[in-house]
Design a protein around this motif. Structure first.
Motif, mmCIF file in Angstrom:
data_model
loop_
_atom_site.group_PDB
_atom_site.id
_atom_site.type_symbol
_atom_site.label_atom_id
_atom_site.label_comp_id
_atom_site.label_asym_id
_atom_site.label_seq_id
_atom_site.Cartn_x
_atom_site.Cartn_y
_atom_site.Cartn_z
ATOM 1 N N SER A 82 0.815 -1.218 0.000
ATOM 2 C CA SER A 82 0.000 0.000 0.000
ATOM 3 C C SER A 82 0.848 1.268 0.000
ATOM 4 O O SER A 82 0.352 2.363 -0.290
ATOM 5 C CB SER A 82 -0.921 0.025 1.229
ATOM 6 O OG SER A 82 -0.171 -0.024 2.431
ATOM 7 N N HIS A 83 2.138 1.136 0.321
ATOM 8 C CA HIS A 83 3.011 2.300 0.408
ATOM 9 C C HIS A 83 4.064 2.344 -0.697
ATOM 10 O O HIS A 83 4.908 3.241 -0.702
ATOM 11 C CB HIS A 83 3.722 2.329 1.767
ATOM 12 C CG HIS A 83 2.780 2.392 2.928
ATOM 13 N ND1 HIS A 83 3.063 1.810 4.147
ATOM 14 C CD2 HIS A 83 1.550 2.949 3.050
ATOM 15 C CE1 HIS A 83 2.059 2.024 4.976
ATOM 16 N NE2 HIS A 83 1.131 2.711 4.335
ATOM 17 N N LYS A 84 4.019 1.417 -1.632
ATOM 18 C CA LYS A 84 5.017 1.380 -2.695
ATOM 19 C C LYS A 84 4.786 2.493 -3.708
ATOM 20 O O LYS A 84 3.651 2.762 -4.100
ATOM 21 C CB LYS A 84 4.989 0.031 -3.420
ATOM 22 C CG LYS A 84 5.623 -1.106 -2.646
ATOM 23 C CD LYS A 84 5.630 -2.398 -3.471
ATOM 24 C CE LYS A 84 6.290 -3.529 -2.697
ATOM 25 N NZ LYS A 84 6.291 -4.805 -3.469
ATOM 26 N N GLU A 85 5.875 3.129 -4.115
ATOM 27 C CA GLU A 85 5.831 4.135 -5.176
ATOM 28 C C GLU A 85 6.589 3.578 -6.375
ATOM 29 O O GLU A 85 7.782 3.286 -6.276
ATOM 30 C CB GLU A 85 6.469 5.436 -4.706
ATOM 31 C CG GLU A 85 6.518 6.517 -5.767
ATOM 32 C CD GLU A 85 5.150 6.868 -6.303
ATOM 33 O OE1 GLU A 85 4.819 6.394 -7.417
ATOM 34 O OE2 GLU A 85 4.412 7.586 -5.607
ATOM 35 N N TYR A 142 6.354 9.088 6.047
ATOM 36 C CA TYR A 142 7.581 9.553 5.402
ATOM 37 C C TYR A 142 7.573 9.211 3.917
ATOM 38 O O TYR A 142 6.774 8.393 3.445
ATOM 39 C CB TYR A 142 8.820 8.928 6.055
ATOM 40 C CG TYR A 142 8.883 7.426 5.944
ATOM 41 C CD1 TYR A 142 9.584 6.804 4.904
ATOM 42 C CD2 TYR A 142 8.245 6.612 6.875
ATOM 43 C CE1 TYR A 142 9.646 5.423 4.796
ATOM 44 C CE2 TYR A 142 8.299 5.230 6.784
ATOM 45 C CZ TYR A 142 9.001 4.644 5.745
ATOM 46 O OH TYR A 142 9.040 3.276 5.627
ATOM 47 N N VAL A 143 8.488 9.852 3.204
ATOM 48 C CA VAL A 143 8.714 9.581 1.784
ATOM 49 C C VAL A 143 10.205 9.360 1.592
ATOM 50 O O VAL A 143 11.025 10.139 2.101
ATOM 51 C CB VAL A 143 8.241 10.758 0.898
ATOM 52 C CG1 VAL A 143 8.583 10.497 -0.566
ATOM 53 C CG2 VAL A 143 6.751 10.995 1.067
ATOM 54 N N THR A 144 10.573 8.313 0.868
ATOM 55 C CA THR A 144 11.987 8.072 0.594
ATOM 56 C C THR A 144 12.149 7.266 -0.680
ATOM 57 O O THR A 144 11.223 6.546 -1.089
ATOM 58 C CB THR A 144 12.665 7.338 1.774
ATOM 59 O OG1 THR A 144 14.075 7.343 1.595
ATOM 60 C CG2 THR A 144 12.194 5.900 1.877
ATOM 61 N N VAL A 145 13.305 7.408 -1.307
ATOM 62 C CA VAL A 145 13.647 6.650 -2.516
ATOM 63 C C VAL A 145 15.029 6.047 -2.320
ATOM 64 O O VAL A 145 15.952 6.729 -1.847
ATOM 65 C CB VAL A 145 13.648 7.550 -3.775
ATOM 66 C CG1 VAL A 145 14.201 6.783 -4.984
ATOM 67 C CG2 VAL A 145 12.241 8.050 -4.074
ATOM 68 N N HIS A 146 15.165 4.770 -2.666
ATOM 69 C CA HIS A 146 16.464 4.102 -2.665
ATOM 70 C C HIS A 146 16.850 3.777 -4.101
ATOM 71 O O HIS A 146 16.013 3.327 -4.890
ATOM 72 C CB HIS A 146 16.406 2.802 -1.860
ATOM 73 C CG HIS A 146 16.331 3.010 -0.383
ATOM 74 N ND1 HIS A 146 16.424 1.977 0.519
ATOM 75 C CD2 HIS A 146 16.173 4.142 0.353
ATOM 76 C CE1 HIS A 146 16.338 2.463 1.748
ATOM 77 N NE2 HIS A 146 16.176 3.768 1.683
ATOM 78 N N ALA A 147 18.108 4.025 -4.430
ATOM 79 C CA ALA A 147 18.623 3.736 -5.775
ATOM 80 C C ALA A 147 19.884 2.888 -5.657
ATOM 81 O O ALA A 147 20.707 3.110 -4.763
ATOM 82 C CB ALA A 147 18.935 5.033 -6.522
ATOM 83 N N TRP A 148 20.017 1.918 -6.570
ATOM 84 C CA TRP A 148 21.190 1.046 -6.576
ATOM 85 C C TRP A 148 21.895 1.128 -7.927
ATOM 86 O O TRP A 148 21.251 1.318 -8.960
ATOM 87 C CB TRP A 148 20.792 -0.411 -6.359
ATOM 88 C CG TRP A 148 20.317 -0.763 -4.989
ATOM 89 C CD1 TRP A 148 21.045 -1.325 -3.972
ATOM 90 C CD2 TRP A 148 18.980 -0.641 -4.461
ATOM 91 N NE1 TRP A 148 20.266 -1.537 -2.865
ATOM 92 C CE2 TRP A 148 18.994 -1.128 -3.128
ATOM 93 C CE3 TRP A 148 17.780 -0.147 -4.990
ATOM 94 C CZ2 TRP A 148 17.858 -1.149 -2.337
ATOM 95 C CZ3 TRP A 148 16.653 -0.157 -4.194
ATOM 96 C CH2 TRP A 148 16.697 -0.661 -2.884
ATOM 97 N N GLY A 149 23.207 0.951 -7.905
ATOM 98 C CA GLY A 149 23.958 0.919 -9.150
ATOM 99 C C GLY A 149 25.449 0.836 -8.897
ATOM 100 O O GLY A 149 25.914 0.937 -7.756
ATOM 101 N N GLN A 169 13.617 1.958 -5.733
ATOM 102 C CA GLN A 169 12.529 1.557 -4.844
ATOM 103 C C GLN A 169 12.054 2.786 -4.086
ATOM 104 O O GLN A 169 12.861 3.507 -3.492
ATOM 105 C CB GLN A 169 12.996 0.490 -3.850
ATOM 106 C CG GLN A 169 11.887 -0.019 -2.933
ATOM 107 C CD GLN A 169 12.388 -1.059 -1.945
ATOM 108 O OE1 GLN A 169 13.571 -1.379 -1.914
ATOM 109 N NE2 GLN A 169 11.501 -1.593 -1.143
ATOM 110 N N GLY A 170 10.769 3.023 -4.134
ATOM 111 C CA GLY A 170 10.225 4.185 -3.464
ATOM 112 C C GLY A 170 9.163 3.829 -2.448
ATOM 113 O O GLY A 170 8.405 2.873 -2.625
#
Length: 209
Positions: A6-9, A105-112, A170-171
């Motif tokens: 329900s919280h996935k962006e 809260y709002v957050t974004v994780h990025a991988w690379g 992933q947001g």
């Protein structure tokens, strides 16, 4: 990052917006030096790669860049507004006291994995793009060209640049979506009436479709 469905962006434009709005990101690596984290201003180029590419630089004395040069995967955290949610914000509490506080809260994780740059041409381009991006908010924007060339040459020797194509995003947007409409409105009103600017920012996000 644990994220209930329900919280996935998953909207790429919204994920990119949060990245661009985060003034200071946290870049985390794990390698020969153990867990390392640096707080860095980063620039997103949406046109590079399927998920965009991040550009930034380390102080050369910060040995974390060596982990990137050795091929370590990086996790970059872009934290947005957050707010304590009092159980008293829920109108439903009047009829059912079985409720507890939480945190939105709002957050974004990025991988690379990144490509590391030492040459002056790439470093100057990164520094120029970063400064131009942030200086546009100033009444009299400063430009790299204003600094003496020999001074800039010395400064560039003190940094290491990188380009990090985003392989995975992933947001999380935890905005009380799991509550009833009346409780969501109660939380939004409670945060909007707070004297804390971060609470107000989160309330504004809750008012967006």
């Amino acid at each position: 990052m644990f994220t209930p469905s329900s919280h996935k962006e998953t909207d790429l434009d919204r994920l990119h917006q949060q990245i661009e709005q985060t003034r200071l990101a946290v870049l985390v690596t794990h390698g020969a030096q153990g867990l390392q984290a640096s707080h860095l201003p980063l620039l997103l180029d949406r046109s590079q790669g399927s998920n965009g590419t991040l550009y930034g630089h380390f102080a050369r004395a910060n040995k974390q860049w060596q982990e990137l040069a050795n091929g370590a995967e990086a996790l970059v955290v872009f934290a947005g507004p957050d707010a304590y949610v009092s159980a008293g914000y829920y109108p439903s509490k009047v009829d059912d006291p079985r409720t507890v506080p939480t945190w939105n809260y709002v957050t974004v994780h990025a991988w690379g994995k990144a490509e590391v740059y030492h040459d002056a041409e790439h470093l100057l381009a990164i520094v120029q793009r970063l400064s131009d991006h942030h200086e546009q908010r100033q009444s009299k924007p400063w430009s790299v060209d204003e600094a003496p060339a020999d001074y800039m040459a010395g400064m560039l020797k003190a940094i290491v640049g990188f380009a990090l194509p985003i392989e995975r995003l992933q947001g999380t947007r935890k905005l009380s979506q799991n509550r009833s409409a009346i409780d969501i409105e109660g939380v939004r009103n409670g945060l909007a009436n707070s004297t804390d600017p971060l609470d107000n920012q989160l309330a504004a996000l809750m008012g967006q479709p």
